[in-house]
Design a protein around this motif. Structure first.
Motif, PDB file in Angstrom:
ATOM      1  N   TYR A 171      -7.438  -3.230   5.757  1.00  0.00           N
ATOM      2  CA  TYR A 171      -8.618  -2.469   5.349  1.00  0.00           C
ATOM      3  C   TYR A 171      -9.501  -2.126   6.542  1.00  0.00           C
ATOM      4  CZ  TYR A 171      -6.787  -3.791   0.890  1.00  0.00           C
ATOM      5  OH  TYR A 171      -5.943  -3.965  -0.175  1.00  0.00           O
ATOM      6  N   LEU A 203      -2.586   4.903  -4.493  1.00  0.00           N
ATOM      7  CA  LEU A 203      -3.478   4.315  -3.501  1.00  0.00           C
ATOM      8  C   LEU A 203      -3.393   5.069  -2.182  1.00  0.00           C
ATOM      9  CD1 LEU A 203      -5.467   1.976  -3.200  1.00  0.00           C
ATOM     10  CD2 LEU A 203      -3.587   0.565  -2.355  1.00  0.00           C
ATOM     11  N   SER A 204      -2.199   5.449  -1.796  1.00  0.00           N
ATOM     12  CA  SER A 204      -2.026   6.196  -0.550  1.00  0.00           C
ATOM     13  C   SER A 204      -2.748   7.546  -0.619  1.00  0.00           C
ATOM     14  CB  SER A 204      -0.539   6.420  -0.268  1.00  0.00           C
ATOM     15  OG  SER A 204       0.150   5.180  -0.210  1.00  0.00           O
ATOM     16  N   LEU A 219     -11.050  -1.736  -2.780  1.00  0.00           N
ATOM     17  CA  LEU A 219      -9.615  -1.986  -2.614  1.00  0.00           C
ATOM     18  C   LEU A 219      -9.299  -3.461  -2.348  1.00  0.00           C
ATOM     19  CD1 LEU A 219      -8.462   1.182  -0.627  1.00  0.00           C
ATOM     20  CD2 LEU A 219      -8.482   0.782  -3.086  1.00  0.00           C
ATOM     21  N   ASN A 278       2.483   2.060  -3.370  1.00  0.00           N
ATOM     22  CA  ASN A 278       1.544   2.530  -4.399  1.00  0.00           C
ATOM     23  C   ASN A 278       1.129   3.956  -4.039  1.00  0.00           C
ATOM     24  OD1 ASN A 278      -0.625   3.026  -6.138  1.00  0.00           O
ATOM     25  ND2 ASN A 278      -1.274   0.878  -6.122  1.00  0.00           N
ATOM     26  N   ILE A 308       0.837  -1.208   0.000  1.00  0.00           N
ATOM     27  CA  ILE A 308       0.000   0.000   0.000  1.00  0.00           C
ATOM     28  C   ILE A 308       0.868   1.253   0.000  1.00  0.00           C
ATOM     29  CG2 ILE A 308      -1.682   1.332   1.340  1.00  0.00           C
ATOM     30  CD1 ILE A 308      -2.865  -1.315   2.319  1.00  0.00           C
ATOM     31  N   LEU A 350      -5.281   8.238  -2.582  1.00  0.00           N
ATOM     32  CA  LEU A 350      -6.717   7.982  -2.673  1.00  0.00           C
ATOM     33  C   LEU A 350      -7.332   7.782  -1.297  1.00  0.00           C
ATOM     34  CD1 LEU A 350      -9.184   7.376  -4.518  1.00  0.00           C
ATOM     35  CD2 LEU A 350      -8.514   4.969  -4.415  1.00  0.00           C
ATOM     36  N   ILE A 351      -6.653   7.053  -0.432  1.00  0.00           N
ATOM     37  CA  ILE A 351      -7.168   6.786   0.911  1.00  0.00           C
ATOM     38  C   ILE A 351      -7.359   8.088   1.691  1.00  0.00           C
ATOM     39  CG2 ILE A 351      -6.590   5.705   3.128  1.00  0.00           C
ATOM     40  CD1 ILE A 351      -5.162   3.503   1.520  1.00  0.00           C
ATOM     41  N   ASN A 400      -7.219  -6.584  -4.689  1.00  0.00           N
ATOM     42  CA  ASN A 400      -5.983  -7.034  -4.060  1.00  0.00           C
ATOM     43  C   ASN A 400      -5.485  -8.359  -4.616  1.00  0.00           C
ATOM     44  OD1 ASN A 400      -4.209  -8.284  -1.949  1.00  0.00           O
ATOM     45  ND2 ASN A 400      -4.597  -6.320  -0.962  1.00  0.00           N
ATOM     46  N   SER A 414      -4.955  -8.447  -8.426  1.00  0.00           N
ATOM     47  CA  SER A 414      -3.720  -7.806  -8.885  1.00  0.00           C
ATOM     48  C   SER A 414      -2.525  -8.727  -8.668  1.00  0.00           C
ATOM     49  CB  SER A 414      -3.516  -6.476  -8.158  1.00  0.00           C
ATOM     50  OG  SER A 414      -3.372  -6.686  -6.762  1.00  0.00           O
TER      51      SER A 414
END
Length: 361
Positions: free
Chosen positions: A220, A20-21, A185, A17, A14, A23-24, A189, A192
């Protein structure tokens, strides 16, 4: 110890990426800062045409009352009903009010004149609610005693004194944020890892599937706590809205909803071979869960068959319990039913997530 290293692996992925960081962090901020302003179910700016066939003092008073009402945009007076209807058909007006001849005379004689209200029903909500607004104005103008009685009625709003729609929507927005952050997410996982080929390295290790799935779920759940904290802070800082009930119950509800969606996402991920497939399947279920949850319309207004789905819809339990705690200040006993339902559904989905993972992919 195995779980410790698997969790380190998940958090490292996480962190590496960058998208992704971001986005959170950014996603709940945008949702909480933008959506409460636009997700407003109050109907305003209804364009109205008026046809006054009486041209009397009393009919003009009705016209001016419509013109002064803050829910309407007065488009003007039209000479005939045909002209007003033509404006509706061309979307230049939403509603037409036709005041009949002898309107003033009928009122003087104590009769109730028949005022025609023609609404554009293409937008059913705007047309129906706008017609109700106008009917109330027409009735109050035609029957002064009714308006006098209404003025003597005192209404006390217990939980939302200022009728602030944001207070009603913010607890429901928590569900949307949780659904997308802890649902999509995890869905991506395992898929991917399948596409990258790294899942094969896990499959040849002695790690059991319970440990593997738990390592996928825990990050999560932590993201869920972070997200709900951001949402609560923004509700307080931006709108001055704070939960009336115990904040610990809000975190408990968030944890239970995160358990369901993260497990559900992993189930879809286990059965999917590509990210595109996983995204489409998840989106299919998310839309259904959202629309049948009571987020936008009361569940009791649904047809009987649709209402029965709320008994297995965790989002419906979450929204109902969240509004009870956040707005009404409900205690644990007030939401015990919803907590047990969320816990049962979450544990079932968690078990399914473990059983659906096969190490021989």
């Amino acid at each position: 110890m195995t779980l410790k290293y698997l969790l380190r692996k998940e958090f490292t992925q996480i962190r590496r990426n960058s998208f992704l960081s971001r986005l959170i962090v950014v996603f709940p901020i945008i949702i909480m800062c933008a959506m409460p302003w636009v997700m407003n179910m109050e109907v305003k700016n209804i364009v109205v045409d008026v046809v006054d066939n009486d041209r009397s003092t009393q009919s003009q008073r009705l016209v001016h009352e419509i013109e002064a009402n803050r829910y309407f945009i007065f488009h003007g007076q039209q000479p005939t009903y045909v002209a007003a209807l033509n404006n509706i058909e061309h979307s230049e007006a939403d509603i037409a009010v036709i005041i009949p001849q002898h309107y003033s005379r009928d009122l003087t004689l104590g009769h109730m004149p028949q005022v025609l209200i023609a609404a554009n029903a293409v937008n059913g909500t705007k047309g129906s609610i706008g017609s109700v607004y106008l009917s109330q104005i027409v009735t109050a103008n035609a029957v002064p005693s009714a308006a006098a009685v209404q003025s003597k009625v005192s209404t006390l709003f217990l939980y939302n004194k200022h009728l602030n729609f944001k207070l009603f929507m913010i607890p429901a927005l928590f569900a949307i944020v949780m659904m997308l952050m802890t649902g999509f997410l995890p869905t991506l996982n395992i898929v991917s890892e399948k596409e990258a080929g790294t899942i094969e390295q896990i499959n040849v290790t002695p790690v059991n599937r319970w440990t593997f799935i738990l390592a996928k779920l825990v990050p999560y759940w932590i993201i869920a706590f972070f997200t709900i904290t951001v949402c609560l802070l923004l509700a307080w800082i931006v709108y001055g809205i704070t939960p009336v009930g115990n904040i610990a119950l809000i975190y408990l509800l968030a944890m239970l909803l995160a358990l369901f969606f993260s497990s559900f996402g992993l189930i879809i991920s286990n059965y999917s071979d590509t990210m595109q497939q996983a995204i489409f399947v998840m989106w299919f279920f998310v839309v259904i869960l959202l629309l049948l949850s009571g987020l936008f319309t009361p569940t009791r207004s649904m047809p009987s068959a649709a209402y029965l789905t709320t008994y297995i819809n965790p989002v419906s339990y979450f929204i109902e319990a969240m509004r009870t705690v956040f707005i009404r200040g409900g205690s644990f006993s007030s939401i015990q039913h919803q907590i047990l339902a969320l816990l049962g559904i979450g544990l079932f989905m968690g078990g399914w997530a473990v059983l659906s993972y096969k190490k021989n992919h």
